[in-house]
Design an enzyme around this catalytic site. Structure first.
Site, PDB file in Angstrom:
ATOM      1  N   LYS A   8     -26.492 -65.828  50.291  1.00 41.93           N
ATOM      2  CA  LYS A   8     -28.212 -65.697  49.349  1.00 41.93           C
ATOM      3  C   LYS A   8     -27.479 -65.952  48.061  1.00 41.93           C
ATOM      4  CE  LYS A   8     -30.137 -61.122  51.449  1.00 41.93           C
ATOM      5  NZ  LYS A   8     -30.404 -59.780  51.028  1.00 41.93           N
ATOM      6  N   LYS A  12     -24.760 -71.601  45.415  1.00 41.53           N
ATOM      7  CA  LYS A  12     -23.828 -71.836  46.650  1.00 41.53           C
ATOM      8  C   LYS A  12     -25.221 -72.738  47.851  1.00 41.53           C
ATOM      9  CE  LYS A  12     -20.917 -68.744  48.455  1.00 41.53           C
ATOM     10  NZ  LYS A  12     -20.430 -68.193  49.563  1.00 41.53           N
ATOM     11  N   ASP A  69     -17.390 -69.133  52.272  1.00 38.27           N
ATOM     12  CA  ASP A  69     -16.481 -67.681  51.416  1.00 38.27           C
ATOM     13  C   ASP A  69     -15.999 -68.143  51.051  1.00 38.27           C
ATOM     14  OD1 ASP A  69     -17.012 -65.190  51.701  1.00 38.27           O
ATOM     15  OD2 ASP A  69     -14.761 -65.136  51.578  1.00 38.27           O
ATOM     16  N   SER A  70     -15.515 -68.324  49.820  1.00 38.63           N
ATOM     17  CA  SER A  70     -15.032 -69.550  49.215  1.00 38.63           C
ATOM     18  C   SER A  70     -14.795 -68.356  47.628  1.00 38.63           C
ATOM     19  CB  SER A  70     -16.265 -70.167  48.452  1.00 38.63           C
ATOM     20  OG  SER A  70     -17.067 -70.348  48.381  1.00 38.63           O
ATOM     21  N   PHE A 152     -22.526 -73.054  39.469  1.00 39.56           N
ATOM     22  CA  PHE A 152     -22.853 -72.242  39.813  1.00 39.56           C
ATOM     23  C   PHE A 152     -21.807 -71.190  39.652  1.00 39.56           C
ATOM     24  CE2 PHE A 152     -21.234 -70.390  43.734  1.00 39.56           C
ATOM     25  CZ  PHE A 152     -20.947 -71.738  44.100  1.00 39.56           C
ATOM     26  N   HIS A 180     -15.029 -78.589  46.265  1.00 42.10           N
ATOM     27  CA  HIS A 180     -14.273 -77.578  47.860  1.00 42.10           C
ATOM     28  C   HIS A 180     -15.015 -77.575  48.915  1.00 42.10           C
ATOM     29  CE1 HIS A 180     -16.330 -75.177  45.095  1.00 42.10           C
ATOM     30  NE2 HIS A 180     -15.834 -74.267  46.214  1.00 42.10           N
ATOM     31  N   ARG A 181     -16.134 -76.933  49.021  1.00 43.24           N
ATOM     32  CA  ARG A 181     -17.362 -77.547  49.893  1.00 43.24           C
ATOM     33  C   ARG A 181     -17.960 -78.477  50.415  1.00 43.24           C
ATOM     34  NH1 ARG A 181     -19.802 -74.435  46.219  1.00 43.24           N
ATOM     35  NH2 ARG A 181     -18.846 -72.456  47.592  1.00 43.24           N
TER      36      ARG A 181
HETATM   37  P1  ITT Z   1     -22.964 -65.269  49.885  1.00 48.75           P
HETATM   38  O1  ITT Z   1     -22.103 -64.457  50.734  1.00 48.75           O
HETATM   39  O2  ITT Z   1     -24.387 -64.355  49.841  1.00 48.75           O
HETATM   40  O3  ITT Z   1     -22.677 -65.849  50.373  1.00 48.75           O
HETATM   41  P2  ITT Z   1     -21.255 -64.460  47.501  1.00 48.75           P
HETATM   42  O4  ITT Z   1     -21.192 -65.219  46.183  1.00 48.75           O
HETATM   43  O5  ITT Z   1     -20.784 -62.918  47.425  1.00 48.75           O
HETATM   44  O6  ITT Z   1     -22.937 -65.463  48.125  1.00 48.75           O
HETATM   45  P3  ITT Z   1     -18.454 -65.038  48.132  1.00 48.75           P
HETATM   46  O7  ITT Z   1     -18.241 -64.101  48.301  1.00 48.75           O
HETATM   47  O8  ITT Z   1     -17.750 -66.060  48.642  1.00 48.75           O
HETATM   48  O9  ITT Z   1     -19.806 -65.065  48.046  1.00 48.75           O
HETATM   49  O10 ITT Z   1     -18.509 -65.743  46.622  1.00 48.75           O
HETATM   50  C1  ITT Z   1     -17.867 -67.004  46.594  1.00 48.75           C
HETATM   51  C2  ITT Z   1     -17.492 -66.287  44.649  1.00 48.75           C
HETATM   52  O11 ITT Z   1     -16.000 -67.721  44.667  1.00 48.75           O
HETATM   53  C3  ITT Z   1     -18.534 -67.241  43.567  1.00 48.75           C
HETATM   54  O12 ITT Z   1     -19.755 -65.899  43.451  1.00 48.75           O
HETATM   55  C4  ITT Z   1     -17.949 -67.815  42.160  1.00 48.75           C
HETATM   56  O13 ITT Z   1     -17.511 -66.985  41.846  1.00 48.75           O
HETATM   57  C5  ITT Z   1     -17.199 -68.679  43.160  1.00 48.75           C
HETATM   58  N1  ITT Z   1     -16.911 -69.800  43.774  1.00 48.75           N
HETATM   59  C6  ITT Z   1     -17.743 -70.073  44.959  1.00 48.75           C
HETATM   60  N2  ITT Z   1     -17.317 -71.346  44.854  1.00 48.75           N
HETATM   61  C7  ITT Z   1     -18.027 -72.112  43.624  1.00 48.75           C
HETATM   62  C8  ITT Z   1     -18.073 -73.214  42.939  1.00 48.75           C
HETATM   63  O14 ITT Z   1     -18.713 -74.133  42.923  1.00 48.75           O
HETATM   64  N3  ITT Z   1     -17.981 -72.852  41.942  1.00 48.75           N
HETATM   65  C9  ITT Z   1     -17.964 -72.302  41.092  1.00 48.75           C
HETATM   66  N4  ITT Z   1     -17.616 -71.081  41.456  1.00 48.75           N
HETATM   67  C10 ITT Z   1     -17.276 -70.398  43.026  1.00 48.75           C
END
Ligand code: ITT
Length: 198
Positions: A8, A12, A69-70, A152, A180-181
């Site tokens: 959501k 991402k 998950d990131s 983001f 990373h993605r």
């Molecule tokens: P979903 O679970 O719905 O996918 P989420 O935002 O809760 O959304 P995560 O639990 O994986 O997802 O948290 C990932 C967080 O890590 C994200 O909200 C950012 O704060 C940070 N993050 C991950 N990838 C990033 C990126 O490419 N650029 C900047 N921040 C990133």
């Protein structure tokens, strides 16, 4: 060709669109396939949370689903915020507040000790199959002031040495190459090309 990403997070989703549109693949998110679904991320590792999200949605839809998950691991903070990156500033966390908290925590840390990495774990789940995992990481440094409007999360304060810019100063296509993605998706593509229909 379509792929369901159990997310959501609109930022991402945009990253995935930049990564998958070259393959002619359309990205569907939870907003498209199960908007009412709220998945609590109870895991303590990226893998656990990625599996939780992918398997919950795959089970519900009876289809193959990818979850991401990131997070950001900052060396001077012992790897924090890590799996808690999205919720770092607590209830009602926003990207802005998370960045504010991160910069406050790092205020006394000198430039050369501000090393960090973004980590991404993709889980691919489908009913009746074993969930598979693909990982990527991106090394960088946390700046003292945000720069850039793209991306983001922590992108505006994440400096990418190779690019000499922040992640938020890269176009979506440029971010796809270094992120990373991007690394995780390419690893998925190499090892599981059949997912993308070859
Ligand atoms: P979903 O679970 O719905 O996918 P989420 O935002 O809760 O959304 P995560 O639990 O994986 O997802 O948290 C990932 C967080 O890590 C994200 O909200 C950012 O704060 C940070 N993050 C991950 N990838 C990033 C990126 O490419 N650029 C900047 N921040 C990133």
């Amino acid at each position: 060709n379509e792929v369901i990403i159990a997310t959501k997070n609109r930022g991402k989703a945009k990253d995935f669109e930049a990564l998958l549109s070259p393959y002619g693949i359309k990205v569907l998110t939870l907003y498209d396939v199960a908007p009412e679904l709220e998945i609590e991320e109870t895991g303590t590792t990226f893998r656990e949370n990625a599996a939780l999200k992918a398997e919950t949605v795959a089970e519900k839809l009876g289809k193959m689903v990818i979850a991401d998950d990131s997070g950001l691991a900052v060396d001077a903070l012992g790897g924090k915020p890590g799996v808690y990156s999205a919720r770092y500033s607590g209830k009602g966390a926003t990207d802005e507040r998370n960045i504010e908290k991160l910069l406050a925590e790092l205020s006394g840390v000198p430039d050369e000790e501000r090393t960090a990495r973004f980590v991404c774990v993709l889980a691919v789940a489908a009913p009746g199959t074993e969930t598979r995992f693909f990982e990527g990481a991106c090394e960088g440094r946390i700046l003292r002031t945000p720069a850039g409007e793209n991306g983001f999360g922590y992108d505006p304060v994440f400096y990418v040495p190779m690019e000499e810019r922040t992640m938020a100063q890269l176009t979506p296509e440029e971010k796809a190459v270094v992120s990373h993605r991007g690394e995780a998706i390419r690893s998925l593509e190499e090892q599981a090309g059949e997912l993308f229909g070859e």
